[in-house]
Design an enzyme around this catalytic site. Structure first.
Site, mmCIF file in Angstrom:
data_model
loop_
_atom_site.group_PDB
_atom_site.id
_atom_site.type_symbol
_atom_site.label_atom_id
_atom_site.label_comp_id
_atom_site.label_asym_id
_atom_site.label_seq_id
_atom_site.Cartn_x
_atom_site.Cartn_y
_atom_site.Cartn_z
ATOM 1 N N THR A 167 -3.470 4.721 -5.581
ATOM 2 C CA THR A 167 -4.571 4.412 -4.745
ATOM 3 C C THR A 167 -3.942 4.214 -3.384
ATOM 4 O OG1 THR A 167 -5.659 3.405 -6.388
ATOM 5 C CG2 THR A 167 -6.463 2.798 -4.096
ATOM 6 N N MET A 225 0.936 -1.292 0.143
ATOM 7 C CA MET A 225 0.050 0.031 -0.026
ATOM 8 C C MET A 225 0.929 1.240 -0.118
ATOM 9 S SD MET A 225 -2.514 2.264 1.066
ATOM 10 C CE MET A 225 -2.035 2.756 2.479
ATOM 11 N N PRO A 226 0.935 2.197 -0.810
ATOM 12 C CA PRO A 226 -0.276 2.373 -1.894
ATOM 13 C C PRO A 226 0.138 1.636 -3.072
ATOM 14 C CG PRO A 226 1.389 4.145 -1.752
ATOM 15 C CD PRO A 226 1.914 3.355 -0.762
ATOM 16 N N LEU A 227 -1.055 1.442 -3.969
ATOM 17 C CA LEU A 227 -0.942 0.724 -5.184
ATOM 18 C C LEU A 227 -0.641 1.702 -6.210
ATOM 19 C CD1 LEU A 227 -1.749 -1.651 -7.002
ATOM 20 C CD2 LEU A 227 -4.310 -1.219 -6.856
#
Length: 129
Positions: A72, A1-3
């Site tokens: 994201t 995370m993040p993507l």
């Protein structure tokens, strides 16, 4: 995370793509202060003409080296986002020869309930992360 989801015009050599991913990861590490192993990246390559990136009236000229990046992520403060943009453009320019005018970024925020890293569990919610 993040993507991180990269959209590129097809034609870069595998080592060029890897350099892009490495530069972006370095920017994520520094700006968002995530662990080194926190690396989720997807590359989509498009035939010429399938990636349309206009300048929104800013007078920014693009080339076929354009990199469109959608991030994201959990919510991040404005300062982290601005640092990420700056570090990303510098890394892509210095390490990959991508012009700053060829970098477009969109950050999409979500919450802890929106992530599962495997095994059908929401690890941010269960306390595993």
């Amino acid at each position: 995370m993040p993507l991180l989801r990269f959209d590129l015009v097809a034609g870069r050599r595998p080592e060029e793509v890897r350099s892009l991913l490495d530069a972006a990861h370095a920017a994520v590490l520094e700006a968002f202060e995530v662990p080194d192993g926190d690396r989720y990246q997807v590359v989509h390559q498009h035939a010429p003409g399938e990636l349309v990136v206009h300048d929104t009236g800013l007078g920014i000229e693009r080339t076929d080296d354009v990199v469109v990046l959608q991030v994201t992520s959990r919510p991040r403060p404005r300062e982290q986002k601005e640092a990420f943009y700056r570090l990303l453009v510098r890394g892509l320019h210095d390490g990959c020869g991508v012009a700053p005018s060829d970098v477009v970024v969109s950050i999409v925020e979500n919450t802890d309930a929106d992530w599962s890293f495997g095994h059908g569990r929401a690890q941010f919610l269960t306390g595993e992360l």
